[in-house]
Design a protein around this motif. Sequence first.
Motif, short mmCIF file in Angstrom:
data_model
loop_
_atom_site.label_atom_id
_atom_site.label_comp_id
_atom_site.label_asym_id
_atom_site.label_seq_id
_atom_site.Cartn_x
_atom_site.Cartn_y
_atom_site.Cartn_z
N PRO A 178 0.84 -1.19 0.00
CA PRO A 178 0.00 0.00 0.00
C PRO A 178 0.89 1.26 0.00
CG PRO A 178 0.08 -0.98 2.19
CD PRO A 178 0.84 -1.89 1.28
N THR A 179 0.41 2.29 -0.62
CA THR A 179 1.18 3.52 -0.59
C THR A 179 1.03 4.16 0.78
OG1 THR A 179 -0.70 4.62 -1.58
CG2 THR A 179 1.10 4.03 -3.06
N GLN A 180 2.15 4.66 1.30
CA GLN A 180 2.14 5.19 2.66
C GLN A 180 2.91 6.49 2.70
OE1 GLN A 180 3.75 2.07 5.01
NE2 GLN A 180 1.76 1.27 5.58
N PRO A 181 2.58 7.34 3.67
CA PRO A 181 3.37 8.57 3.80
C PRO A 181 4.81 8.23 4.20
CG PRO A 181 1.91 8.28 5.69
CD PRO A 181 1.52 7.26 4.68
N GLN A 182 5.74 9.10 3.88
CA GLN A 182 7.14 8.94 4.26
C GLN A 182 7.22 8.80 5.77
OE1 GLN A 182 9.50 8.36 2.38
NE2 GLN A 182 11.36 9.46 2.82
N PRO A 187 15.05 12.11 6.52
CA PRO A 187 14.85 11.75 5.11
C PRO A 187 15.26 10.33 4.71
CG PRO A 187 16.76 13.14 5.34
CD PRO A 187 16.17 13.00 6.70
N HIS A 188 15.60 9.47 5.66
CA HIS A 188 16.07 8.15 5.26
C HIS A 188 14.97 7.23 4.72
CE1 HIS A 188 19.99 8.96 6.67
NE2 HIS A 188 19.68 8.93 7.95
N VAL A 457 22.49 -0.52 8.20
CA VAL A 457 21.06 -0.41 7.96
C VAL A 457 20.84 0.24 6.59
CG1 VAL A 457 18.89 0.57 8.79
CG2 VAL A 457 20.65 -0.08 10.42
N LEU A 458 20.06 -0.43 5.73
CA LEU A 458 19.75 0.15 4.42
C LEU A 458 18.32 0.69 4.45
CD1 LEU A 458 21.21 -2.68 2.15
CD2 LEU A 458 22.35 -0.60 2.94
N PHE A 459 18.15 1.94 4.07
CA PHE A 459 16.82 2.55 4.02
C PHE A 459 16.34 2.60 2.58
CE2 PHE A 459 18.79 4.14 7.89
CZ PHE A 459 17.76 4.10 8.80
N SER A 460 15.03 2.69 2.41
CA SER A 460 14.53 2.78 1.03
C SER A 460 14.38 4.24 0.62
CB SER A 460 13.20 2.06 0.92
OG SER A 460 12.32 2.55 1.89
#
Length: 460
Positions: A178-182, A187-188, A457-460
Amino acid sequence: MKLYVIVPLCALFALTQQAPSRDTCVCHLTSSEKAFPHDKLSTLDNNVSNCNSNITPQKTLELESLLLGLERRLPQLQEDVSMLEREDDGQLYAVLSLYVVENELVEITQLIDRLNGTTLGHQRLTANTTKQLDDMKAEMQQLETYDTMQVVKRQQDNKRLLKDLDQCRNGPQPTAKPTQPQPGNCPHGEIRNITGPRVYTEGEYPGSYMYGAWGRDPKPDAGKENWYWLVMLTSSNIYANYVRRYSSLSALIVGKSTPGNVQIHSSNPTTNTVQGPNAVLYGEALYYNCYNQDLVCRFNLTTKAVTTLQLPKGTRYNSKGNFCHLEGCYPYTDLDLATDESGVWVIYTSKQDFGNLVLSKVEEGEPLTLGQTWRTSVYKQGVTNTFMACGVLYATRYVNKNVEEIFYSFDTTTGVERFDIGVFINKMTANIHSLNYSPVDQMLHAYCDSYMVSYKVLFS
Ligand SMILES: *[C@@H]1O[C@H](CO)[C@@H](O)[C@H](O)[C@H]1NC(C)=O
Ligand SMILES: *[C@@H]1O[C@H](CO)[C@@H](O)[C@H](O)[C@H]1NC(C)=O
Ligand SMILES: *[C@@H]1O[C@H](CO)[C@@H](O)[C@H](O)[C@H]1NC(C)=O
Ligand SMILES: *[C@@H]1O[C@H](CO)[C@@H](O)[C@H](O)[C@H]1NC(C)=O
Ligand SMILES: *[C@@H]1O[C@H](CO)[C@@H](O)[C@H](O)[C@H]1NC(C)=O
């Protein structure tokens, strides 16, 4: 009809007919097959698994973390030497700088010695293994000549099929996202994966202290940007009375603590000493659960002063609100202190929250105060550890001795709670006793059964 049956049999076996006596007929059957040497195959199988257990990922990791230490260390030395060149006025200052460089050279030499030891060990192992492999290959080729019944080939086919089946079972099950808010307040984005371990070391006291915490100060004093800290529970596996500091990652790995210990109290345990493994260092102060109290304590490493912060009435403490997995609980993990981009947090549970996780911001000013609080619907005893990253609370659970799963998140910006994170951590030992995120380099620092381990840790 009878003839029809006998013909294919004759094709397989050499059928010799003895000189016929009058009314009896005797047949001798000579099989052209040699018996398959199953015992040899099973010895070989054993040797292969011995070989496999000799070569572990830990062995390459040790090398990697030593190299990483060296990689960070050399530019520092170069910088110090060029500073020495600039400052060389033949006076006291230069002598002091020279002393610093000398110290650093000693540390680097120690690092290279450890590297040499590790490399030599690997060379020996490689030589041994190569020899074993050659022997096994020869043996295998010999066995293949017996394999007219295709025993080995069938076994291999079966194994391949089983593997395919397994992959099929555990393969990706596509789910629409589902699309979700950041998420969070930096900003990670959200955590996509954890890679590593990047560091895996026993440090200065191999095997001595099962419980503890370590990491980097996210808000260090000038000149201490590369420092690391370590708190080991040296008394009864529950209490600590000092912070040990290292001037770099490689100093921590080779176990050379130049700044040494900063002592909270000469006795252990006593009022204000550390209780439980979940401490963090932030802005040159240690935040922790202190002895026999439902308090967050802050130990100022500069002034040695301790400030306290009372948690709400009903907060569980003294090992009554611990992190757990099915096999048991981690003692004295009532309060979990955490750092992220926005500062210090405390994660705990209380009677009025029925054992669910509660998250509060710790306002680091003077006096120390409790900021905003969030209540979650995840039961603390179903969680093994928590950490904060970018204003999002993450919780882990024990999958097996090799794998820990980040399964849960709570976003303090949106209030969104998720139970489907599904990011896995490769463990080096069974238990992660403390886990904390370093916003400086996006690393997760874990203290596991006396090992210090870190992950990217890798963020999207
Ligand atoms: C590495 O260790 C071996 C054996 O201890 C020693 O002979 C050799 O000189 C060492 N090499 C280096 C570069 O330190
Ligand atoms: C290599 O083999 C030798 C002799 O078989 C043995 O003594 C030694 O421990 C082995 N080394 C390693 C690293 O396995
Ligand atoms: C398997 O290991 C045993 C004991 O280490 C050894 O005697 C034997 O030669 C090995 N066999 C092969 C085929 O490597
Ligand atoms: C996470 O990283 C591991 C290797 O560290 C990899 O095997 C896995 O596929 C990655 N998962 C995702 C979702 O990218
Ligand atoms: C530690 O004490 C010093 C001196 O009072 C103060 O400047 C500093 O802000 C304190 N640190 C923390 C984290 O409270």
